[in-house]
Design an enzyme around this catalytic site. Structure first.
Site, PDB file in Angstrom:
ATOM      1  N   LYS A   1      50.269  55.238  34.579  1.00 53.87           N
ATOM      2  CA  LYS A   1      49.601  54.615  35.377  1.00 53.87           C
ATOM      3  C   LYS A   1      49.678  55.188  36.685  1.00 53.87           C
ATOM      4  CE  LYS A   1      47.523  50.433  35.676  1.00 53.87           C
ATOM      5  NZ  LYS A   1      47.164  49.582  34.754  1.00 53.87           N
TER       6      LYS A   1
ATOM      7  N   ASP B   1      41.541  49.683  37.210  1.00 58.80           N
ATOM      8  CA  ASP B   1      42.463  48.544  37.183  1.00 58.80           C
ATOM      9  C   ASP B   1      42.332  47.797  38.550  1.00 58.80           C
ATOM     10  OD1 ASP B   1      44.960  47.654  35.820  1.00 58.80           O
ATOM     11  OD2 ASP B   1      45.585  47.389  37.914  1.00 58.80           O
TER      12      ASP B   1
HETATM   13  P1  NDP Z   1      40.037  43.158  39.532  1.00 60.02           P
HETATM   14  O1  NDP Z   1      40.191  43.932  40.815  1.00 60.02           O
HETATM   15  O2  NDP Z   1      38.619  43.382  38.910  1.00 60.02           O
HETATM   16  O3  NDP Z   1      40.206  41.804  39.755  1.00 60.02           O
HETATM   17  C1  NDP Z   1      41.364  41.245  40.076  1.00 60.02           C
HETATM   18  C2  NDP Z   1      41.401  39.704  40.345  1.00 60.02           C
HETATM   19  O4  NDP Z   1      42.423  39.172  40.613  1.00 60.02           O
HETATM   20  C3  NDP Z   1      40.528  39.451  41.779  1.00 60.02           C
HETATM   21  O5  NDP Z   1      39.967  37.973  41.583  1.00 60.02           O
HETATM   22  C4  NDP Z   1      41.498  39.126  42.791  1.00 60.02           C
HETATM   23  O6  NDP Z   1      41.425  38.593  43.764  1.00 60.02           O
HETATM   24  C5  NDP Z   1      42.817  38.729  41.988  1.00 60.02           C
HETATM   25  N1  NDP Z   1      43.934  39.086  42.433  1.00 60.02           N
HETATM   26  C6  NDP Z   1      44.595  40.482  42.485  1.00 60.02           C
HETATM   27  N2  NDP Z   1      45.918  40.556  43.196  1.00 60.02           N
HETATM   28  C7  NDP Z   1      46.087  39.193  43.382  1.00 60.02           C
HETATM   29  C8  NDP Z   1      47.070  38.786  44.069  1.00 60.02           C
HETATM   30  N3  NDP Z   1      48.155  39.558  44.410  1.00 60.02           N
HETATM   31  N4  NDP Z   1      47.010  37.073  44.235  1.00 60.02           N
HETATM   32  C9  NDP Z   1      46.102  36.609  43.870  1.00 60.02           C
HETATM   33  N5  NDP Z   1      44.889  37.143  43.417  1.00 60.02           N
HETATM   34  C10 NDP Z   1      44.913  38.545  43.154  1.00 60.02           C
HETATM   35  O7  NDP Z   1      41.280  43.749  38.517  1.00 60.02           O
HETATM   36  P2  NDP Z   1      41.112  43.537  36.921  1.00 60.02           P
HETATM   37  O8  NDP Z   1      40.266  42.415  36.483  1.00 60.02           O
HETATM   38  O9  NDP Z   1      40.655  45.070  36.371  1.00 60.02           O
HETATM   39  O10 NDP Z   1      42.513  43.516  36.377  1.00 60.02           O
HETATM   40  C11 NDP Z   1      43.398  42.199  36.654  1.00 60.02           C
HETATM   41  C12 NDP Z   1      44.490  42.250  35.724  1.00 60.02           C
HETATM   42  O11 NDP Z   1      44.503  42.766  34.516  1.00 60.02           O
HETATM   43  C13 NDP Z   1      45.553  43.333  36.164  1.00 60.02           C
HETATM   44  O12 NDP Z   1      46.884  42.869  36.057  1.00 60.02           O
HETATM   45  C14 NDP Z   1      45.319  44.525  35.474  1.00 60.02           C
HETATM   46  O13 NDP Z   1      46.597  45.622  35.291  1.00 60.02           O
HETATM   47  C15 NDP Z   1      45.059  43.946  34.051  1.00 60.02           C
HETATM   48  N6  NDP Z   1      44.269  44.902  33.078  1.00 60.02           N
HETATM   49  C16 NDP Z   1      42.986  45.352  33.611  1.00 60.02           C
HETATM   50  C17 NDP Z   1      42.438  46.213  32.624  1.00 60.02           C
HETATM   51  C18 NDP Z   1      41.054  46.609  32.953  1.00 60.02           C
HETATM   52  O14 NDP Z   1      40.448  47.300  32.272  1.00 60.02           O
HETATM   53  N7  NDP Z   1      40.610  46.621  33.970  1.00 60.02           N
HETATM   54  C19 NDP Z   1      43.016  46.602  31.296  1.00 60.02           C
HETATM   55  C20 NDP Z   1      44.263  45.998  31.141  1.00 60.02           C
HETATM   56  C21 NDP Z   1      44.952  45.093  32.036  1.00 60.02           C
HETATM   57  P3  NDP Z   1      40.460  39.144  45.226  1.00 60.02           P
HETATM   58  O15 NDP Z   1      38.925  39.306  44.537  1.00 60.02           O
HETATM   59  O16 NDP Z   1      40.635  38.383  46.188  1.00 60.02           O
HETATM   60  O17 NDP Z   1      40.878  40.597  45.389  1.00 60.02           O
END
Ligand code: NDP
Length: 455
Positions: free
Chosen positions: A136, A176
Site C-alpha cells: 500500500k 484508493d
Molecule cells: P474515494 O476517494 O472515491 O471516496 C472516499 C469517500 O469517503 C468520499 O466520499 C470521502 O468524502 C469520504 N471520506 C474519506 N475520508 C473520510 C473521513 N476521514 N471522514 C469522512 N468521510 C471520509 O475513495 P474510495 O471510494 O476509493 O475508497 C473508500 C474506502 O474503500 C477506503 O477505505 C478504501 O481503502 C476502500 N477501498 C477502495 C478500493 C477501490 O478500488 N477504490 C478497493 C478496496 C477498498 P469527501 O468526498 O468529502 O472527501
C-alpha cells in the site's frame, strides 16, 4: 519480542505476548496494531495445534513488511509556491505474487495507516485466488481544492521517485481514497515517460490505455454481491431491504448501484461534510447526479438536498438512521461501538464492509455477539483488487476482455471468497466471516512462506 516454544502457551497467552511485541516495536501506530490484533485473534487459535507455523515464526515474520519507504514529494502550486509532501510505499509481503495495493492521497496518511492497509491487503489478495502479494502507498497530500494542473504536478513528482520501486513483476499500485482515474492517468503518463515502457505497472487505468472493463465498479459491486451471498447463506433475501451506505466516492456509489440492481433500497450516502438521508431511496438517476457532483464538480454531498428536497442533510455519520443493512464505504474506524449498539437496537441484520477496517474492534465484537452478519473488508471489498489482478493478466497477454467476461469473473470470484469464509468460519451459531476470511487468507500465504525457508 518474547518468543515461546510451540505448546508452551495457549492461544490466548500467545496472542497477548505477540501483541505486546507488536505494540512495542511499532510505537504510535494504533491503526496497525488494530489490524494485526483483529487478525491474530483468529490465527493463534488456528495454529495452536499446528507447531510448524509457530516454529517457523510465521506470525512474527508476517507483521514485518519486506520494506517500507518514505520520500519527499516537492511540487509547485498555481501561485508559484513550492510545496512539500511526504510519499510512502509499504511493500509488505510478496510470497504469492508481486506487491499489489492502492495509493491513497489524504491528509491523514502516515506509516500506521499504510501499514494497516498493506497488512490487510496481503490476506485480501490471497482470498482472491490470484497471484498477488500485499502492499500500500500514498501521500499526506490533500487533493481537495487543487486545480487539475496542481494534481498533475503532484502526481508527476510522486511517481518520479516511486517509479524506481515498482514494476509489473515487482509492485503494481492502484487507486484508493483521493486517487481515481485522473490521478492514475497522470502517474501512468509520467511512469511511461521516465521508463520508456508501456507496461501493466498500475491498475485502474483508463479503458483507452490498458484498463479493464468494470475495474471502476468492481469494489462496490463486489461488496454488494458479497452481502447478497451472506443473506442467501443465512436464508434471507436482500430484496426490499433498506441499506445505509457511508461515503460518496468510488466504492459507495457503485455499491449503491449494485444494491439497486439486486432489488434493495439505498437510503443514505455521506462525505466529509456529513450525510444525506433519502427515505424514498437513492435511485439510479440520483446516483448519476451524485457521481457527477463528486467526480466532475468535486462538490459536497449537502448539495443533494437542494436537488432532491425529500432528502435531509445531517452532520456526522449515518448510523443512527434506522436501517436493515449497513455498508460503511468511506474510511477506517468510521463506525464505533456506540454506532454498532444503535444499529443493533434498530434491528440491523447485516454489515458489508466496503471500506477497509471501517468498524472499530469493539464494534466488530458487538456485531458478532448480536449475531449480525458481518462481511469483513478483506473479503467483502476484494472485488476491486480481484479485477485489478485481471487487468494485469489482460495487460501481459495484450488483450481486452468484454464486460460480460469480466463480470462473470467478478461474480465467481466473490462467490469463491464467500465459500472460503464459510468453510473456515462456520460454527454452531452460523458463520463467523471475520474468522473465515482471516484463516483462509492466512493459509495460502503462510504455506508459501514455509516453502521458501527462513527468508
Ligand atoms: P474515494 O476517494 O472515491 O471516496 C472516499 C469517500 O469517503 C468520499 O466520499 C470521502 O468524502 C469520504 N471520506 C474519506 N475520508 C473520510 C473521513 N476521514 N471522514 C469522512 N468521510 C471520509 O475513495 P474510495 O471510494 O476509493 O475508497 C473508500 C474506502 O474503500 C477506503 O477505505 C478504501 O481503502 C476502500 N477501498 C477502495 C478500493 C477501490 O478500488 N477504490 C478497493 C478496496 C477498498 P469527501 O468526498 O468529502 O472527501
Amino acid at each position: 519480542m518474547t518468543y515461546f516454544m510451540p505448546g508452551e502457551k495457549n492461544a490466548n497467552e500467545m496472542l497477548i505476548s505477540f501483541m505486546e511485541g507488536v505494540t512495542k516495536r511499532n510505537p504510535g501506530e494504533p491503526e496497525f496494531h488494530q489490524a494485526v490484533h483483529e487478525f491474530a485473534a483468529n490465527i493463534f487459535p488456528f495454529i495452536e495445534d499446528k507447531p510448524i507455523y509457530q516454529e517457523m515464526r510465521i506470525m512474527e515474520r508476517l507483521v514485518e513488511p519486506d520494506r517500507a519507504i518514505y520520500f519527499r514529494v516537492p511540487w509547485t502550486d498555481d501561485a508559484g509556491n513550492i510545496r512539500v509532501n511526504r510519499g510512502f510505499r509499504v511493500q509488505f509481503n510478496n510470497s504469492i505474487g508481486p506487491y499489489k495495493g492502492g495509493i491513497r492521497f489524504h491528509p491523514n496518511v502516515n506509516m500506521s495507516v499504510l501499514k494497516f492497509l498493506g497488512f490487510e491487503q496481503i490476506f485480501k489478495n490471497s482470498l482472491t485466488g490470484l497471484p498477488m502479494g500485499g502492499g500500500k502507498g500514498g501521500a499526506n497530500f490533500n487533493p481537495k481544492g487543487k486545480s487539475d494542473n496542481e494534481i498533475m504536478r503532484f502526481c508527476q513528482s510522486f511517481i518520479t521517485e516511486l517509479y524506481r520501486h515498482i514494476g509489473s513483476y515487482t509492485d503494481v499500485p492502484a487507486g484508493d481514497i483521493g486517487v481515481g482515474a485522473r490521478e492514475i492517468g497522470f502517474m501512468f503518463g509520467q511512469y511511461k515517460r521516465i521508463t520508456n515502457q508501456f507496461s501493466g505497472v498500475l491498475t485502474g487505468k483508463g479503458l483507452q490505455y490498458g484498463g479493464s472493463k468494470l475495474r471502476t465498479e468492481a469494489t462496490g459491486y463486489g461488496a454488494a454481491i458479497f452481502l447478497n451471498e451472506m443473506m442467501k447463506e443465512s436464508g434471507r433475501f436482500i430484496e426490499g431491504k433498506r441499506i445505509s451506505i457511508s461515503g460518496a466516492g468510488n466504492v459507495a456509489t457503485y455499491a449503491a448501484e449494485k444494491i439497486l440492481q439486486l432489488g434493495a433500497k439505498p437510503i443514505t450516502l455521506s462525505d466529509s461534510s456529513g450525510f444525506i438521508h433519502d427515505p424514498e431511496g437513492i435511485t439510479q438517476e440520483k446516483l448519476e447526479w451524485v457521481k457527477e457532483l463528486k467526480q466532475e464538480r468535486r462538490g459536497q454531498i449537502n448539495e443533494y438536498v437542494k436537488e432532491y428536497p425529500t432528502a435531509t442533510f445531517h452532520e456526522g455519520r449515518p448510523w443512527n438512521v434506522p436501517t436493515d443493512i449497513a455498508m460503511p464505504c468511506a474510511t477506517q474506524n468510521e463506525l464505533s461501538l456506540g454506532d454498532a449498539n444503535t444499529l443493533i437496537k434498530n434491528g440491523i441484520i447485516a454489515i458489508s464492509e466496503g471500506a477497509n477496517m471501517p468498524c472499530e474492534l469493539d464494534a466488530v465484537n458487538a456485531f458478532k455477539q448480536a449475531n449480525v452478519l458481518l462481511g469483513p473488508a478483506k473479503a467483502a471489498n476484494a472485488g476491486g483488487v480481484g479485477i485489478s489482478g485481471l487487468e494485469m493478466s489482460q495487460n501481459s497477454t495484450r488483450v481486452s476482455w468484454s464486460n460480460e467476461k469480466v463480470e462473470q469473473h467478478l461474480n465467481q470470484m466473490i462467490e469463491r471468497i464467500h465459500a472460503q469464509c464459510v468453510e473456515h468460519g462456520r460454527s454452531e451459531n452460523g458463520v463467523d466471516y471475520v474468522k473465515g476470511a482471516n484463516i483462509a487468507g492466512f493459509i495460502k500465504v503462510a504455506d508459501a512462506m514455509l516453502a521458501y525457508g527462513h527468508v
